[in-house]
Motif scaffolding. Structure first.
Motif, PDB file in Angstrom:
ATOM      1  N   SER A  50     -12.829  37.384  15.334  1.00 52.65           N
ATOM      2  CA  SER A  50     -13.079  38.639  14.839  1.00 52.65           C
ATOM      3  C   SER A  50     -12.596  39.542  16.127  1.00 52.65           C
ATOM      4  O   SER A  50     -12.196  40.633  15.667  1.00 52.65           O
ATOM      5  CB  SER A  50     -14.617  39.021  14.814  1.00 52.65           C
ATOM      6  N   LEU A  51     -12.569  39.092  17.242  1.00 53.98           N
ATOM      7  CA  LEU A  51     -12.158  39.909  18.398  1.00 53.98           C
ATOM      8  C   LEU A  51     -10.604  39.618  18.459  1.00 53.98           C
ATOM      9  O   LEU A  51      -9.765  40.821  18.567  1.00 53.98           O
ATOM     10  CB  LEU A  51     -12.747  39.443  19.733  1.00 53.98           C
TER      11      LEU A  51
ATOM     12  N   ILE B 161      -7.403  43.265  11.797  1.00 53.53           N
ATOM     13  CA  ILE B 161      -6.284  43.271  11.058  1.00 53.53           C
ATOM     14  C   ILE B 161      -6.695  43.258   9.640  1.00 53.53           C
ATOM     15  O   ILE B 161      -5.550  43.678   8.604  1.00 53.53           O
ATOM     16  CB  ILE B 161      -5.296  42.235  11.508  1.00 53.53           C
ATOM     17  N   SER B 162      -7.688  42.411   9.314  1.00 51.22           N
ATOM     18  CA  SER B 162      -8.124  42.430   7.957  1.00 51.22           C
ATOM     19  C   SER B 162      -8.397  43.488   7.238  1.00 51.22           C
ATOM     20  O   SER B 162      -7.950  44.057   6.102  1.00 51.22           O
ATOM     21  CB  SER B 162      -9.444  41.407   7.754  1.00 51.22           C
ATOM     22  N   SER B 163      -9.138  44.482   7.927  1.00 57.09           N
ATOM     23  CA  SER B 163      -9.594  45.762   7.560  1.00 57.09           C
ATOM     24  C   SER B 163      -8.341  46.798   7.226  1.00 57.09           C
ATOM     25  O   SER B 163      -8.144  47.767   6.495  1.00 57.09           O
ATOM     26  CB  SER B 163     -10.665  46.561   8.311  1.00 57.09           C
TER      27      SER B 163
ATOM     28  N   ILE C 126       0.435  39.989  19.301  1.00 60.61           N
ATOM     29  CA  ILE C 126       0.093  40.636  20.545  1.00 60.61           C
ATOM     30  C   ILE C 126      -1.586  40.377  20.751  1.00 60.61           C
ATOM     31  O   ILE C 126      -1.753  40.112  21.752  1.00 60.61           O
ATOM     32  CB  ILE C 126       0.417  42.066  20.191  1.00 60.61           C
ATOM     33  N   THR C 127      -2.287  40.532  19.504  1.00 59.90           N
ATOM     34  CA  THR C 127      -3.713  40.527  19.666  1.00 59.90           C
ATOM     35  C   THR C 127      -4.049  39.052  20.320  1.00 59.90           C
ATOM     36  O   THR C 127      -4.938  38.837  20.751  1.00 59.90           O
ATOM     37  CB  THR C 127      -4.580  40.921  18.488  1.00 59.90           C
TER      38      THR C 127
ATOM     39  N   TYR D 258      -8.064  30.914  12.534  1.00 56.42           N
ATOM     40  CA  TYR D 258      -8.562  31.710  11.440  1.00 56.42           C
ATOM     41  C   TYR D 258      -8.331  33.209  11.660  1.00 56.42           C
ATOM     42  O   TYR D 258      -8.334  33.854  10.828  1.00 56.42           O
ATOM     43  CB  TYR D 258     -10.127  31.617  12.102  1.00 56.42           C
ATOM     44  N   THR D 259      -7.790  33.523  13.030  1.00 55.33           N
ATOM     45  CA  THR D 259      -7.290  34.811  13.075  1.00 55.33           C
ATOM     46  C   THR D 259      -6.131  35.063  12.020  1.00 55.33           C
ATOM     47  O   THR D 259      -5.970  36.213  11.293  1.00 55.33           O
ATOM     48  CB  THR D 259      -6.713  35.124  14.339  1.00 55.33           C
ATOM     49  N   LEU D 260      -5.128  33.987  11.988  1.00 54.63           N
ATOM     50  CA  LEU D 260      -4.142  34.111  10.820  1.00 54.63           C
ATOM     51  C   LEU D 260      -4.538  33.993   9.367  1.00 54.63           C
ATOM     52  O   LEU D 260      -4.098  34.878   8.746  1.00 54.63           O
ATOM     53  CB  LEU D 260      -3.166  32.883  11.301  1.00 54.63           C
TER      54      LEU D 260
END
Length: 423
Positions: A54-55, A60-62, A91-92, A132-134
Protein backbone atom coordinates in the motif's frame (compact mmCIF):
# COMPACT_ATOMS: atom_id res chain seq x y z
CA UNK A 1 -26.36 1.06 -14.59
CA UNK A 2 -27.12 -2.01 -16.70
CA UNK A 3 -23.40 -2.69 -17.17
CA UNK A 4 -22.87 -2.33 -13.43
CA UNK A 5 -25.57 -4.93 -12.82
CA UNK A 6 -24.23 -7.37 -15.41
CA UNK A 7 -20.64 -7.21 -14.27
CA UNK A 8 -21.70 -7.11 -10.64
CA UNK A 9 -23.59 -10.38 -11.11
CA UNK A 10 -20.69 -11.98 -12.96
CA UNK A 11 -18.24 -10.80 -10.33
CA UNK A 12 -20.45 -12.11 -7.55
CA UNK A 13 -20.65 -15.54 -9.19
CA UNK A 14 -16.89 -15.64 -9.72
CA UNK A 15 -16.19 -14.41 -6.19
CA UNK A 16 -18.51 -17.03 -4.73
CA UNK A 17 -16.75 -19.74 -6.76
CA UNK A 18 -13.42 -18.37 -5.59
CA UNK A 19 -14.66 -18.21 -2.02
CA UNK A 20 -15.67 -21.86 -2.22
CA UNK A 21 -12.14 -22.69 -3.35
CA UNK A 22 -10.73 -20.40 -0.65
CA UNK A 23 -12.94 -22.04 1.97
CA UNK A 24 -11.71 -25.50 0.97
CA UNK A 25 -8.14 -24.17 1.02
CA UNK A 26 -8.26 -22.30 4.32
CA UNK A 27 -10.62 -24.63 6.17
CA UNK A 28 -9.63 -28.06 4.93
CA UNK A 29 -6.32 -27.89 3.01
CA UNK A 30 -4.08 -25.47 4.90
CA UNK A 31 -4.93 -26.59 8.47
CA UNK A 32 -4.43 -30.25 7.50
CA UNK A 33 -1.42 -30.08 5.15
CA UNK A 34 0.41 -27.25 6.94
CA UNK A 35 1.41 -26.94 10.56
CA UNK A 36 -0.11 -24.08 12.54
CA UNK A 37 3.30 -22.39 12.49
CA UNK A 38 3.58 -22.65 8.70
CA UNK A 39 0.03 -21.40 8.15
CA UNK A 40 0.54 -18.57 10.62
CA UNK A 41 3.83 -17.59 8.97
CA UNK A 42 2.29 -17.35 5.49
CA UNK A 43 -0.48 -15.13 6.91
CA UNK A 44 2.07 -12.91 8.64
CA UNK A 45 4.14 -12.53 5.47
CA UNK A 46 0.98 -11.70 3.54
CA UNK A 47 -0.10 -9.20 6.20
CA UNK A 48 3.22 -7.33 6.24
CA UNK A 49 3.55 -7.43 2.44
CA UNK A 50 0.03 -6.05 1.98
CA UNK A 51 0.78 -3.12 4.28
CA UNK A 52 4.09 -2.52 2.49
CA UNK A 53 2.49 -2.70 -0.96
CA UNK A 54 0.00 0.00 0.00
CA UNK A 55 3.03 2.26 0.49
CA UNK A 56 5.00 1.08 -2.55
CA UNK A 57 2.05 1.56 -4.90
CA UNK A 58 1.68 5.21 -3.77
CA UNK A 59 -2.01 5.43 -4.53
CA UNK A 60 -1.76 4.12 -8.12
CA UNK A 61 -4.97 2.11 -7.80
CA UNK A 62 -7.06 5.12 -6.78
CA UNK A 63 -5.27 7.39 -9.26
CA UNK A 64 -6.04 5.03 -12.15
CA UNK A 65 -9.71 4.54 -11.30
CA UNK A 66 -10.22 8.28 -10.78
CA UNK A 67 -8.27 9.75 -13.72
CA UNK A 68 -8.27 7.18 -16.52
CA UNK A 69 -11.98 7.88 -17.27
CA UNK A 70 -11.00 11.52 -17.88
CA UNK A 71 -8.39 10.45 -20.44
CA UNK A 72 -10.43 7.63 -21.96
CA UNK A 73 -9.63 7.64 -25.69
CA UNK A 74 -9.08 4.16 -27.17
CA UNK A 75 -7.87 5.50 -30.53
CA UNK A 76 -4.86 7.19 -28.88
CA UNK A 77 -4.24 4.43 -26.33
CA UNK A 78 -5.70 6.71 -23.65
CA UNK A 79 -2.84 9.14 -24.22
CA UNK A 80 -0.33 6.55 -23.02
CA UNK A 81 -1.87 6.29 -19.56
CA UNK A 82 -0.73 2.67 -19.25
CA UNK A 83 2.85 3.75 -19.94
CA UNK A 84 2.42 6.42 -17.29
CA UNK A 85 1.18 3.73 -14.89
CA UNK A 86 4.25 1.55 -15.57
CA UNK A 87 6.64 4.47 -15.12
CA UNK A 88 4.86 5.53 -11.95
CA UNK A 89 5.08 2.07 -10.39
CA UNK A 90 8.73 1.61 -11.41
CA UNK A 91 9.69 4.79 -9.54
CA UNK A 92 7.63 4.04 -6.44
CA UNK A 93 8.89 0.43 -6.29
CA UNK A 94 12.52 1.53 -6.49
CA UNK A 95 12.22 4.26 -3.87
CA UNK A 96 9.97 2.21 -1.58
CA UNK A 97 12.16 -0.91 -1.70
CA UNK A 98 15.26 1.07 -0.78
CA UNK A 99 13.38 2.68 2.11
CA UNK A 100 12.19 -0.71 3.35
CA UNK A 101 15.70 -2.17 3.21
CA UNK A 102 17.01 0.74 5.26
CA UNK A 103 14.14 0.52 7.75
CA UNK A 104 14.30 -3.29 8.11
CA UNK A 105 16.45 -3.40 11.29
CA UNK A 106 14.34 -0.72 12.96
CA UNK A 107 11.10 -2.55 12.10
CA UNK A 108 12.54 -5.82 13.38
CA UNK A 109 13.34 -4.23 16.74
CA UNK A 110 9.92 -2.57 16.84
CA UNK A 111 7.94 -5.71 16.08
CA UNK A 112 10.15 -8.28 17.77
CA UNK A 113 12.64 -10.89 16.65
CA UNK A 114 10.69 -14.06 17.44
CA UNK A 115 9.14 -14.36 13.98
CA UNK A 116 12.16 -12.99 12.11
CA UNK A 117 9.76 -11.35 9.68
CA UNK A 118 12.27 -8.63 8.76
CA UNK A 119 15.43 -10.69 8.99
CA UNK A 120 14.89 -14.25 7.78
CA UNK A 121 11.80 -13.45 5.72
CA UNK A 122 12.56 -9.98 4.30
CA UNK A 123 13.13 -11.38 0.74
CA UNK A 124 9.69 -12.99 0.83
CA UNK A 125 8.10 -9.75 2.02
CA UNK A 126 9.87 -7.75 -0.72
CA UNK A 127 8.94 -10.12 -3.57
CA UNK A 128 5.34 -10.32 -2.46
CA UNK A 129 5.13 -6.55 -1.91
CA UNK A 130 6.47 -5.77 -5.40
CA UNK A 131 4.21 -8.35 -7.06
CA UNK A 132 1.16 -7.12 -5.18
CA UNK A 133 1.96 -3.51 -6.14
CA UNK A 134 1.88 -4.50 -9.82
CA UNK A 135 -1.35 -6.41 -9.26
CA UNK A 136 -2.95 -3.32 -7.72
CA UNK A 137 -1.98 -1.16 -10.69
CA UNK A 138 -3.00 -3.63 -13.40
CA UNK A 139 -6.22 -4.53 -11.62
CA UNK A 140 -7.18 -0.85 -11.30
CA UNK A 141 -6.50 -0.31 -15.00
CA UNK A 142 -8.89 -3.14 -15.88
CA UNK A 143 -11.53 -1.81 -13.51
CA UNK A 144 -11.27 1.71 -14.94
CA UNK A 145 -12.04 0.23 -18.36
CA UNK A 146 -15.05 -1.57 -16.84
CA UNK A 147 -13.40 -4.93 -17.46
CA UNK A 148 -13.60 -6.46 -14.01
CA UNK A 149 -14.48 -10.11 -14.62
CA UNK A 150 -11.08 -11.45 -15.73
CA UNK A 151 -9.17 -9.77 -12.86
CA UNK A 152 -11.72 -11.25 -10.47
CA UNK A 153 -11.23 -14.72 -11.97
CA UNK A 154 -7.45 -14.44 -11.61
CA UNK A 155 -7.59 -13.07 -8.08
CA UNK A 156 -10.32 -15.27 -6.64
CA UNK A 157 -9.87 -18.53 -8.53
CA UNK A 158 -6.50 -18.86 -10.28
CA UNK A 159 -4.44 -17.46 -7.39
CA UNK A 160 -6.11 -19.73 -4.85
CA UNK A 161 -5.70 -22.81 -7.02
CA UNK A 162 -2.01 -22.00 -7.44
CA UNK A 163 -1.60 -21.72 -3.68
CA UNK A 164 -3.31 -25.06 -3.13
CA UNK A 165 -0.95 -26.62 -5.68
CA UNK A 166 2.05 -25.14 -3.84
CA UNK A 167 0.78 -26.54 -0.53
CA UNK A 168 0.28 -30.02 -1.99
CA UNK A 169 3.77 -30.00 -3.52
CA UNK A 170 5.21 -29.02 -0.14
CA UNK A 171 3.15 -31.62 1.73
CA UNK A 172 4.40 -34.37 -0.59
CA UNK A 173 7.95 -33.40 0.30
CA UNK A 174 8.88 -32.30 -3.22
CA UNK A 175 10.13 -28.89 -2.02
CA UNK A 176 11.73 -27.67 1.19
CA UNK A 177 10.11 -25.23 3.62
CA UNK A 178 12.26 -22.40 2.23
CA UNK A 179 11.28 -23.21 -1.37
CA UNK A 180 7.63 -23.43 -0.29
CA UNK A 181 7.69 -19.84 0.95
CA UNK A 182 9.27 -18.62 -2.30
CA UNK A 183 6.67 -20.48 -4.36
CA UNK A 184 3.95 -18.96 -2.17
CA UNK A 185 5.04 -15.37 -2.85
CA UNK A 186 5.69 -16.07 -6.55
CA UNK A 187 2.04 -17.01 -7.07
CA UNK A 188 1.33 -13.27 -6.88
CA UNK A 189 3.96 -12.66 -9.57
CA UNK A 190 2.02 -15.04 -11.82
CA UNK A 191 -1.11 -13.02 -11.11
CA UNK A 192 0.63 -9.80 -12.19
CA UNK A 193 1.88 -11.43 -15.41
CA UNK A 194 -1.60 -12.70 -16.31
CA UNK A 195 -3.16 -9.26 -15.77
CA UNK A 196 -0.42 -7.57 -17.82
CA UNK A 197 -1.01 -9.96 -20.72
CA UNK A 198 -4.77 -9.45 -20.51
CA UNK A 199 -4.42 -5.67 -20.74
CA UNK A 200 -2.21 -5.94 -23.83
CA UNK A 201 -4.71 -8.31 -25.41
CA UNK A 202 -7.99 -6.45 -24.84
CA UNK A 203 -6.96 -2.79 -24.84
CA UNK A 204 -3.75 -2.31 -26.86
CA UNK A 205 -2.76 0.53 -24.53
CA UNK A 206 -0.23 3.23 -25.31
CA UNK A 207 3.11 2.43 -23.69
CA UNK A 208 4.59 5.89 -24.32
CA UNK A 209 2.99 8.32 -21.86
CA UNK A 210 1.88 11.68 -23.22
CA UNK A 211 2.96 13.56 -20.12
CA UNK A 212 2.22 16.92 -21.70
CA UNK A 213 -1.40 16.07 -22.38
CA UNK A 214 -1.82 14.39 -18.99
CA UNK A 215 -0.42 17.48 -17.31
CA UNK A 216 -2.75 19.78 -19.26
CA UNK A 217 -5.87 17.64 -18.83
CA UNK A 218 -5.39 16.73 -15.18
CA UNK A 219 -2.15 18.15 -13.80
CA UNK A 220 0.75 16.08 -12.56
CA UNK A 221 0.72 18.00 -9.29
CA UNK A 222 -2.96 17.23 -8.85
CA UNK A 223 -2.23 13.54 -9.46
CA UNK A 224 0.60 13.51 -6.93
CA UNK A 225 -1.47 15.41 -4.39
CA UNK A 226 -4.36 12.98 -4.80
CA UNK A 227 -1.97 10.01 -4.73
CA UNK A 228 -0.40 11.24 -1.49
CA UNK A 229 -3.76 11.49 0.23
CA UNK A 230 -4.95 8.15 -1.16
CA UNK A 231 -1.68 6.49 -0.11
CA UNK A 232 -2.24 7.68 3.41
CA UNK A 233 -5.81 6.41 3.24
CA UNK A 234 -4.74 3.11 1.68
CA UNK A 235 -2.05 2.49 4.28
CA UNK A 236 -4.59 3.09 7.00
CA UNK A 237 -7.14 0.84 5.29
CA UNK A 238 -4.75 -2.06 4.70
CA UNK A 239 -3.17 -1.66 8.12
CA UNK A 240 -6.61 -1.89 9.70
CA UNK A 241 -7.32 -5.00 7.63
CA UNK A 242 -4.15 -6.81 8.72
CA UNK A 243 -3.25 -5.16 12.02
CA UNK A 244 -5.16 -7.77 13.99
CA UNK A 245 -3.06 -10.62 12.55
CA UNK A 246 0.10 -8.64 13.21
CA UNK A 247 -0.84 -8.03 16.86
CA UNK A 248 -1.93 -11.65 17.34
CA UNK A 249 1.40 -12.71 15.83
CA UNK A 250 3.19 -11.04 18.72
CA UNK A 251 1.33 -13.41 21.06
CA UNK A 252 1.67 -16.63 19.05
CA UNK A 253 2.21 -17.53 15.40
CA UNK A 254 0.01 -20.61 15.77
CA UNK A 255 -2.80 -18.40 17.10
CA UNK A 256 -2.56 -16.38 13.88
CA UNK A 257 -3.58 -19.57 12.05
CA UNK A 258 -6.65 -20.04 14.27
CA UNK A 259 -7.60 -16.37 13.93
CA UNK A 260 -7.16 -16.38 10.13
CA UNK A 261 -9.42 -19.39 9.68
CA UNK A 262 -12.10 -18.06 12.04
CA UNK A 263 -12.04 -14.56 10.51
CA UNK A 264 -12.30 -16.00 7.00
CA UNK A 265 -15.57 -17.72 7.88
CA UNK A 266 -17.00 -14.49 9.32
CA UNK A 267 -15.93 -12.35 6.36
CA UNK A 268 -17.79 -14.60 3.91
CA UNK A 269 -20.72 -12.24 4.54
CA UNK A 270 -18.92 -9.41 2.74
CA UNK A 271 -18.45 -11.30 -0.54
CA UNK A 272 -21.30 -9.63 -2.49
CA UNK A 273 -20.17 -6.15 -1.40
CA UNK A 274 -16.53 -6.79 -2.34
CA UNK A 275 -17.58 -8.09 -5.76
CA UNK A 276 -19.91 -5.14 -6.44
CA UNK A 277 -17.43 -2.47 -5.30
CA UNK A 278 -14.96 -3.60 -7.95
CA UNK A 279 -17.27 -2.45 -10.70
CA UNK A 280 -19.24 0.17 -8.74
CA UNK A 281 -16.09 2.22 -8.09
CA UNK A 282 -15.26 2.98 -11.76
CA UNK A 283 -18.99 3.38 -12.54
CA UNK A 284 -19.29 5.96 -9.75
CA UNK A 285 -16.10 7.63 -10.97
CA UNK A 286 -17.58 7.98 -14.47
CA UNK A 287 -20.86 9.31 -13.04
CA UNK A 288 -19.11 11.88 -10.84
CA UNK A 289 -16.91 12.96 -13.76
CA UNK A 290 -20.14 13.65 -15.69
CA UNK A 291 -21.77 15.23 -12.61
CA UNK A 292 -24.53 12.61 -12.75
CA UNK A 293 -25.44 12.57 -9.06
CA UNK A 294 -28.79 10.76 -9.55
CA UNK A 295 -26.87 7.78 -10.94
CA UNK A 296 -24.61 7.76 -7.90
CA UNK A 297 -27.65 7.95 -5.63
CA UNK A 298 -29.34 5.02 -7.38
CA UNK A 299 -26.24 2.85 -7.08
CA UNK A 300 -25.87 3.62 -3.40
CA UNK A 301 -29.52 3.23 -2.37
CA UNK A 302 -29.96 -0.06 -4.19
CA UNK A 303 -26.70 -1.46 -2.82
CA UNK A 304 -27.56 -0.56 0.78
CA UNK A 305 -31.05 -2.09 0.63
CA UNK A 306 -30.00 -5.22 -1.19
CA UNK A 307 -26.88 -5.89 0.88
CA UNK A 308 -28.69 -5.36 4.18
CA UNK A 309 -31.17 -8.09 3.29
CA UNK A 310 -28.57 -10.47 1.88
CA UNK A 311 -26.08 -9.75 4.65
CA UNK A 312 -28.65 -10.47 7.35
CA UNK A 313 -29.46 -13.84 5.82
CA UNK A 314 -25.79 -14.78 5.50
CA UNK A 315 -25.12 -13.65 9.07
CA UNK A 316 -27.73 -16.08 10.37
CA UNK A 317 -26.27 -18.91 8.28
CA UNK A 318 -22.77 -18.26 9.58
CA UNK A 319 -23.78 -17.96 13.24
CA UNK A 320 -25.93 -21.09 13.17
CA UNK A 321 -23.32 -23.27 11.46
CA UNK A 322 -19.93 -21.98 12.63
CA UNK A 323 -19.38 -24.55 15.39
CA UNK A 324 -20.08 -27.44 13.05
CA UNK A 325 -17.87 -25.98 10.31
CA UNK A 326 -14.88 -25.46 12.60
CA UNK A 327 -15.47 -28.78 14.34
CA UNK A 328 -14.16 -30.67 11.30
CA UNK A 329 -10.74 -29.02 11.59
CA UNK A 330 -7.72 -30.20 13.59
CA UNK A 331 -7.65 -29.61 17.33
CA UNK A 332 -7.67 -26.00 18.45
CA UNK A 333 -9.46 -24.42 15.48
CA UNK A 334 -12.94 -24.88 16.98
CA UNK A 335 -11.93 -22.39 19.68
CA UNK A 336 -12.34 -19.67 17.07
CA UNK A 337 -16.17 -19.92 16.88
CA UNK A 338 -16.77 -16.77 18.93
CA UNK A 339 -14.14 -14.94 16.85
CA UNK A 340 -16.13 -15.83 13.73
CA UNK A 341 -19.40 -14.52 15.19
CA UNK A 342 -17.87 -11.19 16.23
CA UNK A 343 -16.12 -10.72 12.88
CA UNK A 344 -19.39 -11.60 11.10
CA UNK A 345 -21.22 -8.85 13.02
CA UNK A 346 -18.71 -6.27 11.80
CA UNK A 347 -19.08 -7.61 8.25
CA UNK A 348 -22.88 -7.28 8.49
CA UNK A 349 -22.53 -3.59 9.38
CA UNK A 350 -20.22 -3.12 6.39
CA UNK A 351 -22.78 -4.77 4.10
CA UNK A 352 -25.70 -2.75 5.48
CA UNK A 353 -24.07 0.59 4.62
CA UNK A 354 -23.63 -0.26 0.93
CA UNK A 355 -20.96 0.95 -1.51
CA UNK A 356 -20.05 4.03 0.54
CA UNK A 357 -16.27 3.82 0.11
CA UNK A 358 -16.21 4.25 -3.71
CA UNK A 359 -18.35 7.38 -3.39
CA UNK A 360 -15.98 9.00 -0.91
CA UNK A 361 -12.68 8.26 -2.68
CA UNK A 362 -13.95 9.29 -6.13
CA UNK A 363 -15.67 12.51 -5.04
CA UNK A 364 -14.14 15.97 -4.66
CA UNK A 365 -14.41 15.46 -0.90
CA UNK A 366 -12.08 12.47 -0.82
CA UNK A 367 -10.11 14.12 1.99
CA UNK A 368 -12.90 13.16 4.40
CA UNK A 369 -12.23 9.52 3.62
CA UNK A 370 -8.72 10.01 4.95
CA UNK A 371 -10.00 11.80 8.05
CA UNK A 372 -12.39 8.96 8.81
CA UNK A 373 -9.66 6.41 8.16
CA UNK A 374 -7.27 8.09 10.59
CA UNK A 375 -9.98 8.02 13.24
CA UNK A 376 -10.53 4.36 12.53
CA UNK A 377 -6.83 3.50 12.60
CA UNK A 378 -6.31 5.21 15.96
CA UNK A 379 -9.32 3.42 17.43
CA UNK A 380 -8.14 0.07 16.02
CA UNK A 381 -4.62 0.47 17.37
CA UNK A 382 -5.91 1.40 20.81
CA UNK A 383 -8.35 -1.50 20.73
CA UNK A 384 -5.66 -4.02 19.80
CA UNK A 385 -3.20 -2.64 22.33
CA UNK A 386 -5.76 -2.93 25.12
CA UNK A 387 -7.57 -6.14 24.14
CA UNK A 388 -5.07 -8.46 22.42
CA UNK A 389 -2.67 -8.82 25.39
CA UNK A 390 -5.64 -9.69 27.62
CA UNK A 391 -7.93 -11.71 25.33
CA UNK A 392 -5.61 -12.77 22.51
CA UNK A 393 -7.26 -13.40 19.14
CA UNK A 394 -10.71 -12.73 20.61
CA UNK A 395 -9.58 -9.23 21.54
CA UNK A 396 -8.48 -8.62 17.94
CA UNK A 397 -11.92 -9.71 16.72
CA UNK A 398 -13.69 -7.35 19.12
CA UNK A 399 -11.45 -4.48 18.02
CA UNK A 400 -12.14 -5.27 14.35
CA UNK A 401 -15.90 -5.36 14.86
CA UNK A 402 -15.97 -2.05 16.73
CA UNK A 403 -13.78 -0.50 14.03
CA UNK A 404 -16.24 -1.56 11.32
CA UNK A 405 -19.16 -0.03 13.22
CA UNK A 406 -17.37 3.28 13.79
CA UNK A 407 -15.94 3.62 10.28
CA UNK A 408 -19.10 2.72 8.40
CA UNK A 409 -21.18 4.88 10.69
CA UNK A 410 -19.00 7.90 9.88
CA UNK A 411 -19.15 7.27 6.12
CA UNK A 412 -22.90 6.66 6.11
CA UNK A 413 -23.69 9.83 8.04
CA UNK A 414 -21.40 11.97 5.89
CA UNK A 415 -22.85 10.69 2.62
CA UNK A 416 -26.41 11.07 3.93
CA UNK A 417 -25.90 14.68 4.95
CA UNK A 418 -23.86 15.68 1.93
CA UNK A 419 -26.13 14.30 -0.77
CA UNK A 420 -29.33 15.23 1.01
CA UNK A 421 -28.13 18.84 1.19
CA UNK A 422 -27.56 18.92 -2.58
CA UNK A 423 -30.87 17.35 -3.63
Amino acid sequence: MGEVKRQGIRNTLVVYAGTLIGAVSLLYVQPVLLTKEELGLTRLILSFASVTASLLSFGISSVTVRYLPRLHHPESGHRGFFGFLLLYMAITLLVGTLALLLAGPFLEDLYGTETGIFSRHLPHVLILSASYTLVLGFNAYCLALLRSVFPTVVNDIVLRLLFIAVIVVHYLGLVSSSAFLYLFVLTYSVQAILLFGYILMVDRPGLLPDLGHINRAIGLRAILRYASIMTFTSINSVTIKYIDSIFVGQVSISEVAVYSVAAFVGLVIEIPLVASERIASPAISHALANKDLPAVQRIYYRSARGFLLLGGLMFLLVVLNVKDALGFLPEGYADGAMITIIIALGALVNMATGVNHPILINSDRYIYGSVFMVTLLVATLIGNLLLVPRFGALGAAISSCLASIVYNGLKFEFIRRHYRSEE
